[in-house]
Scaffold this motif. Structure first.
Motif, mmCIF file in Angstrom:
data_model
loop_
_atom_site.group_PDB
_atom_site.id
_atom_site.type_symbol
_atom_site.label_atom_id
_atom_site.label_comp_id
_atom_site.label_asym_id
_atom_site.label_seq_id
_atom_site.Cartn_x
_atom_site.Cartn_y
_atom_site.Cartn_z
ATOM 1 N N GLU A 175 1.198 -2.155 1.431
ATOM 2 C CA GLU A 175 -0.250 -2.233 1.640
ATOM 3 C C GLU A 175 -0.919 -0.858 1.570
ATOM 4 O OE1 GLU A 175 -0.281 -6.169 1.586
ATOM 5 O OE2 GLU A 175 -2.069 -4.946 1.809
ATOM 6 N N VAL B 142 -4.800 4.145 -4.909
ATOM 7 C CA VAL B 142 -4.778 2.832 -4.258
ATOM 8 C C VAL B 142 -3.707 2.737 -3.175
ATOM 9 C CG1 VAL B 142 -3.224 1.755 -5.937
ATOM 10 C CG2 VAL B 142 -4.913 0.354 -4.722
ATOM 11 N N LYS C 147 -4.862 0.364 5.424
ATOM 12 C CA LYS C 147 -4.474 -1.042 5.331
ATOM 13 C C LYS C 147 -5.543 -1.986 5.860
ATOM 14 C CE LYS C 147 -1.920 -1.065 9.712
ATOM 15 N NZ LYS C 147 -0.604 -1.348 10.357
ATOM 16 N N TRP D 279 -7.555 -3.912 3.308
ATOM 17 C CA TRP D 279 -6.888 -5.082 2.732
ATOM 18 C C TRP D 279 -6.815 -6.226 3.747
ATOM 19 C CZ3 TRP D 279 -7.114 -3.411 -1.922
ATOM 20 C CH2 TRP D 279 -6.754 -2.100 -2.269
ATOM 21 N N GLU D 280 -6.499 -5.889 4.996
ATOM 22 C CA GLU D 280 -6.334 -6.910 6.033
ATOM 23 C C GLU D 280 -7.639 -7.649 6.315
ATOM 24 O OE1 GLU D 280 -2.744 -4.629 8.499
ATOM 25 O OE2 GLU D 280 -4.829 -4.468 9.163
ATOM 26 N N ASN E 220 -9.967 -8.086 4.118
ATOM 27 C CA ASN E 220 -10.461 -8.676 2.871
ATOM 28 C C ASN E 220 -11.801 -8.069 2.437
ATOM 29 O OD1 ASN E 220 -9.944 -10.439 0.723
ATOM 30 N ND2 ASN E 220 -11.263 -12.028 1.581
ATOM 31 N N TRP F 132 -5.112 1.205 -9.713
ATOM 32 C CA TRP F 132 -6.242 0.406 -9.220
ATOM 33 C C TRP F 132 -6.428 -0.834 -10.097
ATOM 34 C CZ3 TRP F 132 -9.032 -0.032 -4.948
ATOM 35 C CH2 TRP F 132 -9.005 1.008 -4.020
ATOM 36 N N ARG G 233 -3.890 -3.332 -8.999
ATOM 37 C CA ARG G 233 -4.231 -3.948 -7.716
ATOM 38 C C ARG G 233 -5.301 -5.024 -7.888
ATOM 39 N NH1 ARG G 233 -3.213 -3.085 -2.225
ATOM 40 N NH2 ARG G 233 -1.356 -2.137 -3.123
ATOM 41 N N LYS G 234 -6.182 -4.813 -8.829
ATOM 42 C CA LYS G 234 -7.235 -5.795 -9.106
ATOM 43 C C LYS G 234 -6.649 -7.166 -9.448
ATOM 44 C CE LYS G 234 -10.716 -6.655 -12.725
ATOM 45 N NZ LYS G 234 -9.972 -7.754 -13.393
ATOM 46 N N TYR H 275 -5.596 -8.590 -5.998
ATOM 47 C CA TYR H 275 -6.603 -8.560 -4.930
ATOM 48 C C TYR H 275 -7.944 -8.871 -5.577
ATOM 49 C CZ TYR H 275 -9.231 -6.905 -0.838
ATOM 50 O OH TYR H 275 -10.062 -6.825 0.260
ATOM 51 N N ARG I 146 -10.910 -9.277 -4.655
ATOM 52 C CA ARG I 146 -12.186 -8.727 -4.185
ATOM 53 C C ARG I 146 -12.392 -7.288 -4.653
ATOM 54 N NH1 ARG I 146 -14.701 -10.659 1.276
ATOM 55 N NH2 ARG I 146 -16.383 -11.083 -0.176
#
Length: 685
Positions: free
Chosen positions: A358, A502, A507, A510-511, A513, A570, A573-574, A577, A579
């Motif tokens: 994370e 990233v 964290k 991410w947690e 959102n 990044w 990660r998109k 994730y 958002r």
């Protein structure tokens, strides 16, 4: 020429128009004697545009004719006395010094007499044609010729001042200026100063004029510098055939060795080292490189494009071809892609050098050390205007570079590491993430206007953007840290910016959102913008010169590390994730309204068309640059005279910085590092 050292104080001459060709007085004051010069049938004239290989071919000819019968000439008589410069006339009546080409030629006791000239074909004394003299013309490709001529002008006090490279570049292109003329004594010429010209006029007129003469005058041998560089021995054979010489193969081979660049450069009788009073060899040696293609180290990409267009217009004769690659190699990865945001991430091993679950690194995971190698690196904007206004430090020291878990940082981004990593994000927080100088301020301002311009319009003219959108990562002693400023925000949502790769993002984002807006900019413009930012920001490491900095950028030895790792990781990660809204700087430039609408769709906002138009107008580059709450004009650690914080805001300015050679090297490196990535950037819009 024993008194040449007395010429050290000679003032630089001025250009003037002489029968349509830019000249200086030392080539016109002896005009009548030059034009009335009596050539002999066995004379050999070496004609060239300046810095096209004159000395090289002169030495070859002198060796062919006299190397066996008078070998001591090569080590005892300067080449400019063995092969006099016909049109030159320099004298100093006070000490009796005189250096006149016509007199030097008349004093030659050799047969044939070897004579050199830089005259355009129309200025050559008529006796050479009447006596059917043999003429050797040497031409060099325009780009290398320009570079060599520039450095020659820099070091030669007998030439007009060269000025900066960009000025000389334009002067060489222009070649001559169209001016009205007035009658002056024996010749019609104009004494109006020429600003955009070089001595002996247009390269295009020169090489083309002599090429056309070759078609009607059979005793003219047209040579190319590039052919000589490629195979000197072959060109000497051709020269011998033209001159009717039958030289022993061993002798020709020996001559080939003698006239190699390194050997000539060491020969004081060929390298003009006896003219130190006129030539400053510390500025540039007379024999500098002798290479084909050195222009790539001087021409920027923009200059190369401009030159090529000019060349196409002026070089209409398809029969005259030079060995010069007239277009820079283009990397086909730098193209537009209308569907790039729908592409899947690259398949294969991650480019990420340091990954943690994370993206979180505990204090126990830290590994901080001084970089082993000497790095010329930069750091991004510290973000907070108040943090940068360190008036108590007259001459603050720039921070050193450190390696932190495989990524370059400075202490301003690691000393508050625990608090950054333990920062508590809220579900409504919006994180604006970018590699430095990729449009952070622009997108931060747009998002701030979208959320708060209607309810609190005075924010944009009273509160610095650095306080409205704090820089999470930074911590400068005696100033509020980024985490403190973020915690103090009373807005909802809180807008927060970061340059962290990233894997280093706290964290909690991410947690919870949180929504994240990532802005990416093409690597070339990013490098240029980052370079100028560091030049003007004394809170950052010294970038060194442009060429040194570019190497550091390519190697990832800049604060926040590799651009390649940053954008690729990044992007990856998109894909997992949802958002993250991935934006491109070039798209914002191309159609700001369209990109703002996409941003609104991601954020779930529905501004009116009038509101969108107002935001677009406020976020234009010129308006932002004039807004003191955005332009960092109060940041005392930033010297806006060196470079403004908001500098150009354009796509493609890299062409004004990258030389052609740098561009080729960069493209090759880019292909290797972006191999397997489906990210496509545009370097032009």
């Amino acid at each position: 020429m024993s008194k040449s050292n007395d010429m050290a104080s000679v003032s630089r001459p001025q250009l003037f128009d002489f029968d349509g060709v830019s000249m200086i007085k030392c080539f016109t004051e002896n005009w009548e004697n030059v034009q009335n010069f009596q050539a002999r049938p066995d004379d050999i004239l070496v004609a060239t545009y300046p810095k096209a290989g004159t000395t090289w071919v002169s030495c070859i000819l002198d060796l062919l004719y006299f190397g066996q019968t008078a070998p001591d000439r090569q080590t005892s008589i300067p080449i400019y006395e063995r092969v006099p410069f016909l049109e030159i006339a320099i004298s100093n009546p006070e000490d009796g010094f005189s250096f006149v080409g016509t007199d030097l030629v008349k004093n030659l006791d050799t047969s044939p007499r070897l004579i050199k000239t830089h005259f355009p074909v129309q200025f050559v004394p008529k006796s050479f044609w009447e006596q059917n003299c043999r003429i050797v013309y040497v031409a060099r490709n325009a780009k290398d010729n320009m570079v060599s001529y520039y450095h020659f002008n820099r070091m030669n006090a007998a030439q007009p001042a060269a000025g900066e490279w960009t000025e000389f570049f334009q002067a060489f292109l222009d070649g001559k200026s169209e001016q009205s003329q007035m009658i002056m004594s024996f010749k019609i010429y104009c004494l109006i100063m020429i600003l955009h010209a070089v001595v002996f006029g247009s390269w295009y007129d020169h090489v083309n004029g002599w090429w056309q003469k070759k078609k009607t005058y059979p005793n003219l041998h047209y040579m190319f510098f590039e052919d000589l560089a490629e195979d000197t021995h072959v060109e000497i054979n051709k020269l011998c055939s033209f001159l009717g010489l039958s030289v022993n193969p061993e002798i020709k081979q020996h001559i080939t060795g003698q006239v190699q660049f390194d050997n000539m450069k060491k020969n004081d009788m060929a390298n003009y080292s006896t003219l130190k009073g006129i030539m400053d060899f510390k500025t540039s040696p007379f024999m500098r490189k002798g290479k084909v293609g050195d222009w790539k180290n001087h021409f920027t990409v923009a200059q190369n494009e401009k030159f090529d267009e000019d060349y196409k217009q002026k070089m209409k004769d398809p029969t005259l071809q030079f060995h010069c690659k007239m277009e820079a190699r283009v990397d086909n990865r730098f193209i537009n892609s209308t569907s790039r945001q729908n592409k899947k991430p690259p398949v294969g091993p991650s480019l990420m050098k340091t990954q943690t679950q994370e993206g979180h690194l505990s204090s126990g995971a830290k590994k901080m050390s001084q970089c082993d190698e000497v790095l010329v690196c930069v750091a991004p904007s510290t973000g907070q205007t108040d943090m940068l206004a360190m008036s108590q430090l007259d001459k603050p020291q720039r921070p050193p570079m450190i390696d932190f878990n495989g990524v370059c940082f400075s202490k301003y981004f690691t000393e508050n590491w625990d608090k950054v990593q333990n920062f508590t994000a809220r579900p409504e927080d919006i994180l604006i993430a970018t590699y430095p100088k990729a449009g952070t301020t622009w997108v931060s301002f747009i998002i701030d206007l979208l959320y708060f311009d209607q309810t609190c319009p005075e924010r944009s003219i009273s509160v610095p953007l650095t306080q409205r959108v704090p820089f999470l990562d930074i911590a400068v002693p005696s100033q509020p840290s980024g985490t403190e400023l973020a915690d103090q925000l009373r807005t909802s949502p809180r807008l927060i910016k970061s340059h962290l790769p990233v894997q280093f993002v706290p964290k909690s984002f991410w947690e919870n959102n949180c929504r994240i807006v990532y802005v990416a900019r093409n690597a070339k413009d990013s490098a240029v913008s980052y370079f100028h930012f560091t030049r003007m920001n004394f809170a950052q490491p010294d970038p060194g010169d442009w060429s040194t900095y570019l190497k550091s950028f390519m190697n990832g030895k800049v604060v926040f590390g590799s651009w390649y790792d940053h954008v690729n990781n990044w992007w990856k990660r998109k894909e997992i994730y949802e958002r993250i809204h991935f934006m491109f700087y070039e798209d914002l430039i191309e159609d700001t309204s369209r990109e703002i609408r996409k941003l609104c769709d991601f954020l779930g906002l529905s501004p009116s068309p009038e509101e969108l138009e107002k935001i677009k107008a406020a976020a234009t580059f010129d308006n932002m640059r004039q807004n003191k709450m955005i332009s960092y004009s109060t940041a005392k650690m930033m010297d806006q005279k060196v470079s403004p914080f908001l500098r150009k805001g354009k796509v493609g300015d890299w062409k004004n910085h990258f030389t052609v050679s740098q561009n080729e090297e960069f493209d090759q490196d880019y292909q290797q590092k972006m191999k397997g990535s489906e990210l496509v950037f545009r370097t032009e819009v």
